[in-house]
Scaffold this active site. Structure first.
Site, short mmCIF file in Angstrom:
data_model
loop_
_atom_site.label_atom_id
_atom_site.label_comp_id
_atom_site.label_asym_id
_atom_site.label_seq_id
_atom_site.Cartn_x
_atom_site.Cartn_y
_atom_site.Cartn_z
N ASN A 164 0.86 -1.18 0.00
CA ASN A 164 0.00 0.00 0.00
C ASN A 164 0.90 1.24 0.00
O ASN A 164 1.71 1.43 0.92
CB ASN A 164 -0.91 -0.01 1.24
N HIS A 175 -5.57 3.51 -1.53
CA HIS A 175 -6.84 3.76 -0.84
C HIS A 175 -7.17 5.24 -0.96
O HIS A 175 -6.87 6.03 -0.06
CB HIS A 175 -6.73 3.35 0.63
N ARG A 230 -9.12 8.51 -0.61
CA ARG A 230 -10.22 9.01 0.22
C ARG A 230 -10.76 10.31 -0.36
O ARG A 230 -10.07 10.98 -1.14
CB ARG A 230 -9.73 9.20 1.66
N HIS A 275 -3.93 11.67 0.86
CA HIS A 275 -2.74 10.92 0.45
C HIS A 275 -2.89 10.59 -1.03
O HIS A 275 -2.62 11.44 -1.87
CB HIS A 275 -2.49 9.69 1.33
N GLU A 314 -8.82 0.14 -2.72
CA GLU A 314 -9.71 -0.07 -1.59
C GLU A 314 -10.34 1.25 -1.18
O GLU A 314 -9.77 2.32 -1.39
CB GLU A 314 -8.97 -0.70 -0.41
N THR A 328 -7.65 6.20 9.74
CA THR A 328 -7.37 4.96 9.04
C THR A 328 -8.54 4.01 9.25
O THR A 328 -9.40 4.26 10.10
CB THR A 328 -6.06 4.31 9.54
N HIS A 357 -3.92 -4.75 7.85
CA HIS A 357 -3.99 -3.71 8.88
C HIS A 357 -3.10 -4.08 10.07
O HIS A 357 -3.39 -5.02 10.81
CB HIS A 357 -5.41 -3.43 9.38
N GLY A 365 0.97 -1.37 4.29
CA GLY A 365 1.48 -0.07 3.89
C GLY A 365 2.28 0.63 4.96
O GLY A 365 3.49 0.83 4.82
#
Length: 238
Positions: free
Chosen positions: A7, A43, A45, A50, A70, A100, A190, A213
């Site tokens: 990630n 990922h 958002r 990021h 994701e 997160t 995770h 990640g």
């Protein structure tokens, strides 16, 4: 063989702190592949703090390994995924203001929505994985909505690893076996790290993919990204 998907969100976080294009997120993704990563995860958002939607569009045609996107399937995310058509989409129930991911889907309560989203992405030829807590009913619910895989949310395992790793892994083994019994593929992610990944893999060797990640980028500050990827790959041998 369990694949390692890196990630790269945290690389984008560093870039965004100063603006410009250093570090270059696309080049970093390509270097991860060159050093042995078997997948790249992003990922995006809604606030683009990021990875940005533009990054996703730019990265997609460059990759030769698997690409996993994701996120929470809000309309803009759905449109992005259908546009770029990654190998896999991982559905995560993130609220917009979370730092997160902090919970898996309730696949029973959200049955209709997840069934609709799964069908939507299947029409684009995309594998669907659903992020769930290590609970049998949540795993079974993912199978019922038509998902191809589940991703087990491993924060609780990581948090309990040092105090009692056998107790920490127990419910994950049960959930993993339930996934296999339902015909689902199995991912995990995770807070997996060099400290706990080998044990996790030893206990659940049939995991298809781990997505990591934060720990990889943190370790790379000391080890370099090439050595870090090699060490994580070594945790998945055997």
């Amino acid at each position: 063989m369990t694949k390692l998907s890196v990630n790269i969100n945290k690389v984008a976080t560093i870039r965004n702190a100063r603006g410009g294009n250093m570090p270059n997120v696309c080049q970093f993704a390509l270097d991860c592949e060159r050093f042995g990563a078997q997948g790249i995860t992003v990922h995006p958002r809604p606030d683009e703090r990021h990875i940005r939607y533009a990054d996703v569009r730019e990265i997609r045609p460059l990759l030769t390994e698997e690409f996993n996107i994701e996120g929470n399937p809000i309309p803009s995310f759905v449109d992005l995924v259908n546009e770029v058509r990654p190998n896999q989409v991982t559905l995560v129930p993130d609220a917009e203001n979370v730092i997160t991911s902090n919970a898996g889907w309730n696949t029973v309560a959200n049955y209709d929505f997840l069934k609709e989203m799964t069908a939507e992405f299947h029409r684009s030829g995309i594998r669907v994985s659903i992020f769930v807590d290590p609970e049998v009913d949540m795993v079974e619910g993912a199978a019922k909505v038509g998902a191809d895989r589940v991703e087990l949310y491993t924060e609780a395992f990581a948090a309990g690893y040092l105090s009692d790793r056998e107790a920490a892994i127990a419910k994950y083994v049960v959930a993993a076996n339930a996934a296999r019994g339902c015909g689902l593929g199995l991912n995990a992610g995770h807070d997996l790290s060099l400290q706990n990944l080998a044990f996790f893999h030893q206990q659940i060797p049939f995991v298809d993919e781990v997505s990591i990640g934060h720990a990889i980028i943190s370790d790379a500050l000391y080890l370099g990204i090439e050595e870090t990827i090699h060490r994580y790959r070594n945790c998945l041998i055997g």
